[in-house]
Design a protein around this motif. Structure first.
Motif, PDB file in Angstrom:
ATOM      1  N   PHE A  80       8.686 -11.550   1.395  1.00 21.29           N
ATOM      2  CA  PHE A  80       7.273 -11.238   1.503  1.00 21.29           C
ATOM      3  C   PHE A  80       7.057  -9.746   1.762  1.00 21.29           C
ATOM      4  O   PHE A  80       6.190  -9.129   1.156  1.00 21.29           O
ATOM      5  N   VAL A  81       7.864  -9.159   2.646  1.00 20.92           N
ATOM      6  CA  VAL A  81       7.725  -7.727   2.956  1.00 20.92           C
ATOM      7  C   VAL A  81       8.027  -6.888   1.717  1.00 20.92           C
ATOM      8  O   VAL A  81       7.267  -5.970   1.377  1.00 20.92           O
ATOM      9  N   VAL A  82       9.098  -7.201   1.015  1.00 19.45           N
ATOM     10  CA  VAL A  82       9.456  -6.438  -0.184  1.00 19.45           C
ATOM     11  C   VAL A  82       8.366  -6.560  -1.237  1.00 19.45           C
ATOM     12  O   VAL A  82       7.939  -5.560  -1.832  1.00 19.45           O
ATOM     13  N   ARG A  83       7.878  -7.778  -1.471  1.00 21.88           N
ATOM     14  CA  ARG A  83       6.811  -7.972  -2.459  1.00 21.88           C
ATOM     15  C   ARG A  83       5.535  -7.241  -2.064  1.00 21.88           C
ATOM     16  O   ARG A  83       4.842  -6.671  -2.906  1.00 21.88           O
ATOM     17  N   SER A  84       5.213  -7.245  -0.785  1.00 22.13           N
ATOM     18  CA  SER A  84       4.008  -6.545  -0.307  1.00 22.13           C
ATOM     19  C   SER A  84       4.132  -5.048  -0.519  1.00 22.13           C
ATOM     20  O   SER A  84       3.182  -4.398  -0.968  1.00 22.13           O
ATOM     21  N   VAL A  85       5.288  -4.486  -0.204  1.00 30.42           N
ATOM     22  CA  VAL A  85       5.500  -3.037  -0.379  1.00 30.42           C
ATOM     23  C   VAL A  85       5.453  -2.669  -1.852  1.00 30.42           C
ATOM     24  O   VAL A  85       4.786  -1.697  -2.245  1.00 30.42           O
ATOM     25  N   LEU A  86       6.143  -3.433  -2.685  1.00 30.12           N
ATOM     26  CA  LEU A  86       6.112  -3.152  -4.129  1.00 30.12           C
ATOM     27  C   LEU A  86       4.694  -3.279  -4.679  1.00 30.12           C
ATOM     28  O   LEU A  86       4.259  -2.464  -5.495  1.00 30.12           O
ATOM     29  N   GLY A  87       3.977  -4.283  -4.223  1.00 28.90           N
ATOM     30  CA  GLY A  87       2.595  -4.459  -4.661  1.00 28.90           C
ATOM     31  C   GLY A  87       1.707  -3.318  -4.199  1.00 28.90           C
ATOM     32  O   GLY A  87       0.828  -2.856  -4.940  1.00 28.90           O
ATOM     33  N   ALA A  88       1.933  -2.830  -2.991  1.00 31.93           N
ATOM     34  CA  ALA A  88       1.141  -1.704  -2.480  1.00 31.93           C
ATOM     35  C   ALA A  88       1.389  -0.451  -3.310  1.00 31.93           C
ATOM     36  O   ALA A  88       0.456   0.296  -3.629  1.00 31.93           O
ATOM     37  N   PHE A  89       2.647  -0.215  -3.678  1.00 30.63           N
ATOM     38  CA  PHE A  89       2.953   0.934  -4.539  1.00 30.63           C
ATOM     39  C   PHE A  89       2.285   0.784  -5.902  1.00 30.63           C
ATOM     40  O   PHE A  89       1.775   1.751  -6.466  1.00 30.63           O
ATOM     41  N   ASP A  90       2.271  -0.435  -6.431  1.00 29.00           N
ATOM     42  CA  ASP A  90       1.629  -0.676  -7.721  1.00 29.00           C
ATOM     43  C   ASP A  90       0.130  -0.406  -7.642  1.00 29.00           C
ATOM     44  O   ASP A  90      -0.444   0.245  -8.522  1.00 29.00           O
ATOM     45  N   VAL A  91      -0.509  -0.876  -6.576  1.00 27.07           N
ATOM     46  CA  VAL A  91      -1.944  -0.639  -6.407  1.00 27.07           C
ATOM     47  C   VAL A  91      -2.211   0.859  -6.241  1.00 27.07           C
ATOM     48  O   VAL A  91      -3.141   1.405  -6.849  1.00 27.07           O
ATOM     49  N   ALA A  92      -1.388   1.546  -5.445  1.00 24.34           N
ATOM     50  CA  ALA A  92      -1.562   2.994  -5.256  1.00 24.34           C
ATOM     51  C   ALA A  92      -1.390   3.735  -6.582  1.00 24.34           C
ATOM     52  O   ALA A  92      -2.154   4.658  -6.892  1.00 24.34           O
ATOM     53  N   ARG A  93      -0.399   3.333  -7.365  1.00 24.41           N
ATOM     54  CA  ARG A  93      -0.179   3.953  -8.680  1.00 24.41           C
ATOM     55  C   ARG A  93      -1.417   3.779  -9.558  1.00 24.41           C
ATOM     56  O   ARG A  93      -1.872   4.715 -10.209  1.00 24.41           O
ATOM     57  N   ARG A  94      -1.978   2.603  -9.544  1.00 26.58           N
ATOM     58  CA  ARG A  94      -3.165   2.342 -10.365  1.00 26.58           C
ATOM     59  C   ARG A  94      -4.370   3.152  -9.874  1.00 26.58           C
ATOM     60  O   ARG A  94      -5.169   3.620 -10.668  1.00 26.58           O
ATOM     61  N   VAL A  95      -4.503   3.322  -8.564  1.00 26.62           N
ATOM     62  CA  VAL A  95      -5.630   4.073  -8.002  1.00 26.62           C
ATOM     63  C   VAL A  95      -5.538   5.539  -8.371  1.00 26.62           C
ATOM     64  O   VAL A  95      -6.536   6.170  -8.738  1.00 26.62           O
ATOM     65  N   TYR A  96      -4.337   6.111  -8.291  1.00 21.10           N
ATOM     66  CA  TYR A  96      -4.183   7.550  -8.506  1.00 21.10           C
ATOM     67  C   TYR A  96      -3.886   7.922  -9.953  1.00 21.10           C
ATOM     68  O   TYR A  96      -3.865   9.093 -10.288  1.00 21.10           O
ATOM     69  N   HIS A  97      -3.667   6.965 -10.791  1.00 20.81           N
ATOM     70  CA  HIS A  97      -3.422   7.252 -12.209  1.00 20.81           C
ATOM     71  C   HIS A  97      -4.748   7.595 -12.877  1.00 20.81           C
ATOM     72  O   HIS A  97      -5.763   6.957 -12.598  1.00 20.81           O
ATOM     73  N   PRO A  98      -4.752   8.621 -13.739  1.00 17.76           N
ATOM     74  CA  PRO A  98      -6.027   9.029 -14.358  1.00 17.76           C
ATOM     75  C   PRO A  98      -6.698   7.909 -15.154  1.00 17.76           C
ATOM     76  O   PRO A  98      -7.911   7.819 -15.202  1.00 17.76           O
TER      77      PRO A  98
END
Length: 179
Positions: A80-98
């Motif tokens: 759960f922790v690994v999936r949450s961290v990976l998911g958070a990075f994915d969401v951050a990537r989507r937010v900061y991607h042009p």
């Protein structure tokens, strides 16, 4: 003999209530501690909040799950922790991607877990993982909203469900994928 039996049942009910209170208190205290980043100075506010939440939970009829497996927790928490961290990075990537790369969709997922407690836990775990949200639980059908339909959402849900099954000690095979 019936008086002893009745007394034994009453004693079991008391211990079940004590277990439920202790379980809820530990769980909610842990959540509080995480939410305040381990600030021990917050307990004058946190302790009454936890006590009130335990009282409300017990009065609402919530009981401590008695079928959780330690081995299931040992497998579930790191997953759960690994999936949450990976998911958070994915969401951050989507937010900061042009260019926001989203393909939102709803999926129907047939839950194969056999108890209502395990099914509700699964639905809540789906919502806690970034990129997915449990929209509706109808019997053994879970409607899930996903941010990106191009991802293997059904497979990821099946993997999560397998972990939850182990957590609750369910031996039913969940190997087949949901449709």
């Amino acid at each position: 003999m019936s008086a002893t039996s009745a007394g034994g049942d009453k004693g079991n009910g008391v211990w079940a209530l004590v277990r439920a209170c202790l379980f809820l208190a530990l769980l909610l205290s842990g959540i509080w501690w995480v939410l305040v980043d381990g600030d021990n100075g917050s307990w004058p506010l946190g302790a009454p909040a936890v006590a009130l939440a335990v009282a409300v939970g017990v009065l609402a009829g919530h009981r401590a799950p008695t079928r959780w497996q330690l081995g299931g927790w040992l497998g579930f928490l790191p997953f759960f922790v690994v999936r949450s961290v990976l998911g958070a990075f994915d969401v951050a990537r989507r937010v900061y991607h042009p260019k926001v790369d989203l393909t939102p969709a709803f999926f129907d997922y047939r839950i194969r877990l056999t108890t209502a407690t395990a099914q509700v836990f699964f639905a809540n775990a789906v919502s806690l993982l970034p990129g997915t949200l449990s929209a509706q639980l109808r019997g053994d059908q879970l409607v899930v909203h996903a941010l990106d339909a191009t991802q293997p959402v059904q497979r990821d849900l099946a993997i999560l469900e397998e972990r939850v099954a182990r957590l609750f000690g369910q031996t039913a095979s969940l190997a087949e994928t949901s449709e």
